[in-house]
Motif scaffolding. Structure first.
Motif, mmCIF file in Angstrom:
data_model
loop_
_atom_site.group_PDB
_atom_site.id
_atom_site.type_symbol
_atom_site.label_atom_id
_atom_site.label_comp_id
_atom_site.label_asym_id
_atom_site.label_seq_id
_atom_site.Cartn_x
_atom_site.Cartn_y
_atom_site.Cartn_z
ATOM 1 N N TYR A 1 -8.365 15.902 -3.767
ATOM 2 C CA TYR A 1 -8.035 14.691 -3.987
ATOM 3 C C TYR A 1 -6.541 14.645 -4.537
ATOM 4 C CZ TYR A 1 -12.647 12.511 -3.588
ATOM 5 O OH TYR A 1 -13.780 12.200 -2.968
ATOM 6 N N VAL B 1 -7.858 14.092 0.798
ATOM 7 C CA VAL B 1 -7.898 12.632 0.594
ATOM 8 C C VAL B 1 -7.195 12.182 -0.457
ATOM 9 C CG1 VAL B 1 -10.016 10.930 0.334
ATOM 10 C CG2 VAL B 1 -10.494 13.169 1.159
ATOM 11 N N PHE B 2 -6.645 10.915 -0.107
ATOM 12 C CA PHE B 2 -5.748 10.473 -1.108
ATOM 13 C C PHE B 2 -6.201 10.102 -2.533
ATOM 14 C CE2 PHE B 2 -2.756 7.153 -2.692
ATOM 15 C CZ PHE B 2 -1.374 7.788 -2.615
ATOM 16 N N ASP C 1 -9.749 6.125 -0.206
ATOM 17 C CA ASP C 1 -9.438 6.656 1.107
ATOM 18 C C ASP C 1 -10.331 7.006 2.021
ATOM 19 O OD1 ASP C 1 -7.782 7.445 3.248
ATOM 20 O OD2 ASP C 1 -7.091 9.289 2.013
ATOM 21 N N ARG C 2 -10.502 6.295 3.028
ATOM 22 C CA ARG C 2 -11.646 6.575 4.162
ATOM 23 C C ARG C 2 -11.029 6.864 5.665
ATOM 24 N NH1 ARG C 2 -15.221 7.438 1.694
ATOM 25 N NH2 ARG C 2 -16.578 7.403 3.560
ATOM 26 N N ASN D 1 0.964 -1.226 0.101
ATOM 27 C CA ASN D 1 0.142 0.029 0.068
ATOM 28 C C ASN D 1 0.798 1.244 -0.088
ATOM 29 O OD1 ASN D 1 0.738 -0.482 2.752
ATOM 30 N ND2 ASN D 1 -0.542 1.111 3.325
ATOM 31 N N ASP E 1 -3.976 -0.689 -3.567
ATOM 32 C CA ASP E 1 -4.742 -0.600 -2.581
ATOM 33 C C ASP E 1 -5.249 -2.170 -2.126
ATOM 34 O OD1 ASP E 1 -7.351 -1.468 -4.021
ATOM 35 O OD2 ASP E 1 -6.440 -0.184 -5.121
ATOM 36 N N ASP F 1 1.122 4.247 1.635
ATOM 37 C CA ASP F 1 1.991 4.723 2.589
ATOM 38 C C ASP F 1 2.845 3.858 3.223
ATOM 39 O OD1 ASP F 1 0.438 7.281 2.648
ATOM 40 O OD2 ASP F 1 -1.238 6.402 4.080
#
Lengths: 298, 298
Positions: free
Chosen positions: B223, B197-198, B202-203, B102, B131, B104
Motif C-alpha cells: 500500500y 495498491v494506493f 483503491d479497486r 480525486n 475519494d 490521480d
C-alpha cells in the motif's frame, strides 16, 4: 498477558491492519465467522469493545495496548517462522510492515529506501502518508512499527534517530517573482503575494516569512494537499512556495522557476521512530532508511 | 431562514473553512471573542451545537444544512461585491473556492484547469484530495462547491456532468515482467506477483485482474497512498500496478517500464459535480475543468 489467546491477538492485528473482517479472514485463511467469534471472545476476555466496526474497522481507545502487543507478536512470529523455514521459504503473503511517512519524504526519497530492503525478506509494505501528530498516535497504538516524522521526542516504547533535514527553497516563476518581488522579499510584498500551502498543518511558508521579515504575515493562500499538484501549481504561477530541494532542482535547472532568495532556505529535521524490538525486518528497514537519508538529507 | 443572521452565517463558514476560531477572526478582521460570540448566538438560535471545537474545528451533523447555506451566501456576496466594485477591485483576500478532487486527477490534469481560470477573478483555491465517498459528503454539507469524482449520481442540489475517463495502463519494470509474467498475464502469475495498491479503497488493480482472469485474486500487495511514491515504486520494481496514462507515457517511452498488455486498459469515468447556483466563479471554473478534461480524458 495471562489469559489472552495468541490466535485472537493475531486476528485483532489482521482486522485492524486489513480494515475489515472479510479481508482479515482471507489473509488468515479462515471464515469470516471465525474472525468474528475470535474478536468477540477477545472482547469478552478484556471486558471492552476493541474494534469499532465500520469501513474501515478501527481500533478503539481501549484496544490500543492490545493492538500494539498483537502487531509485535505477528512480526516476531513471522520472523521466527521465516528463520525456521529458511530465508526463501516465507509464506506467499509475506510479512506486513506498516510505516508512517510524511508526504514530502514519501514523494522524494522514501521509496528508494523501500527498494533497498533485501527482496528475500518478502515484505509487504503498508505505508501511511501522515503528518507528525498522527504518526505518534499510530506508533503508540501499534498501527505502524516505524515512522519518518518531524517529531523528535521518542514515543513511549520507541527508539528515535535523527535522519537529517529535508531542505526547502522558496520557488516561483520568473513572472510571479517579477510582478510581486521586483523590490525583493519585502514585508509589503510578502503580505500580499499569493502563496501555496499544502494543508492546514503546513507551517513551512509562514516560518520562511517570519525568518525573512521577523513578522507573522497572512497573504492570500491556495491550499493544495498533493505533492505533484503543489509543484505544478508553482510552475504554473498560482503562487510562490517552499519546495523540497530534490523537487526544486529540476525546475531551477530548467529555468521554469527561480529561487526567490538563494541565500535562504528552511530545514525541516526528520526522525526515524521505531519500536524497541529485536527484529531482522526492522533492522533491515532501518539500515535502508538511514543509508538513503544520509545521501539525500542535510 | 427567518431569524438567522447573515453575519453569523458568514462566521460559521469562516470557522469551518479556516478550521479554527483564530484564523476565522483574522480572515474576518474581528476579534476571536467576536467570532466565538457569533457562533454561540447562532447555536442558541438553532438550538443545536453547530461546530465541533477541535483542531481543526468541524461542522456537526446538525450544522450541515446551515454550513451549506452559509457557504453559498459567502460566494454570492463576494461575487456581488466584486461586480459592484469592478473586476479588479476585489478584496485582497480573494474569493475562497473549495473543491474536492480525486488523487490521480489532482496529480495529473487538475492544476492545469486551475491555472486557466482568469486571474482577475482573484480566487483562493482550497483543494481537498479525496475519494468519491467523502466528496459526496463534502458537497452535501457545503464544505466544497464542486468535486471531480467517480460518482455519477448527482448529490442533492448539485448538477453533474461527465468529464471523460482517466485511462490506466498496467505497468511493471521489464525485470518484474520477465520474472513473473514470462507466460503472460495468467491467473497463476497474477495470484502471486506483487502488486501495488494506493489505499484500502483503491479497486483499480483488482478490477484489472478480474477483467483479465474472470476471477477475484488477492496477490501480496504493497500500500502506497502517494501518487509520486506509487509511480516510483513501479519504476523500482516493488510491484506492478495500474498507472494513469499521463504518468505512464514517459516511463514507457524511456523504457523504464513496459505495458503488461498494450491491448488492455482500465477506464475510470470521472464527473464534475457542482452546486446549482448562478455564479461567475463556478461558471469560470467549470469551463476550465471541462476544457482540460476534454484534452486529457477519454
Amino acid at each position: 498477558m495471562e489469559g489472552v489467546d495468541s490466535t485472537q491477538l493475531r486476528t485483532l492485528a489482521a482486522v485492524v491492519g486489513e480494515g475489515s473482517f472479510d479481508r482479515a479472514a482471507r489473509l488468515l485463511h479462515v471464515t469470516q465467522s471465525a474472525v468474528s467469534q475470535r474478536i468477540k471472545a477477545l472482547e469478552a476476555t478484556v471486558g471492552q469493545v476493541l474494534v469499532r466496526r465500520g469501513r474501515p474497522c478501527r481500533i478503539t481507545e481501549a484496544g490500543r495496548p492490545l493492538l500494539r502487543l498483537a502487531s509485535q507478536l505477528v512480526l516476531l512470529e513471522s520472523e521466527a517462522l521465516a528463520e525456521a523455514r529458511g530465508p526463501l521459504a516465507g509464506t506467499r503473503d509475506g510479512t506486513r510492515v506498516a510505516v508512517a511517512v510524511n508526504a514530502d519524504s514519501l514523494a522524494t526519497w522514501f521509496v528508494d529506501a523501500l527498494a533497498r530492503v533485501p527482496a528475500e525478506l518478502a515484505l509487504r509494505f503498508d505505508v501511511r502518508q501522515d503528518d507528525q501528530d498522527h504518526s505518534a498516535e499510530l506508533l503508540r497504538d501499534g498501527s505502524v512499527l516505524a515512522a519518518v516524522t518531524a517529531q523528535r521526542e521518542a514515543v513511549q516504547g520507541c527508539r528515535v534517530r535523527r535522519l537529517g533535514a529535508l531542505r526547502y527553497r522558496a520557488l516561483a516563476t520568473p513572472e510571479l517573482a517579477g510582478r510581486w518581488f521586483a523590490d525583493g522579499l519585502t514585508a509589503a510584498a510578502l503580505a500580499v503575494a499569493p502563496v501555496l500551502v499544502f494543508d492546514r498543518k503546513d507551517r513551512v511558508q509562514h516560518r520562511f516569512i517570519r525568518a525573512v521579515t521577523g513578522r507573522d504575515l497572512y497573504p492570500p493562500a491556495h491550499y493544495l494537499p498533493s505533492v505533484p499538484a503543489f509543484s505544478e501549481a508553482v510552475r504554473r504561477g498560482l503562487g510562490w512556495a517552499l519546495i523540497p530541494e530534490p523537487l526544486a532542482g529540476p525546475d531551477l535547472a530548467a529555468g521554469v522557476c527561480v529561487d526567490l532568495d538563494p541565500t535562504r532556505h528552511v530545514d525541516v529535521p526528520l526522525y526515524w521512530q521505531h519500536w524497541r524490538l529485536e527484529s531482522t525486518v526492522l533492522d533491515a528497514l532501518t539500515a535502508a532508511v538511514r543509508a538513503v537519508a544520509a545521501e539525500t538529507l542535510h
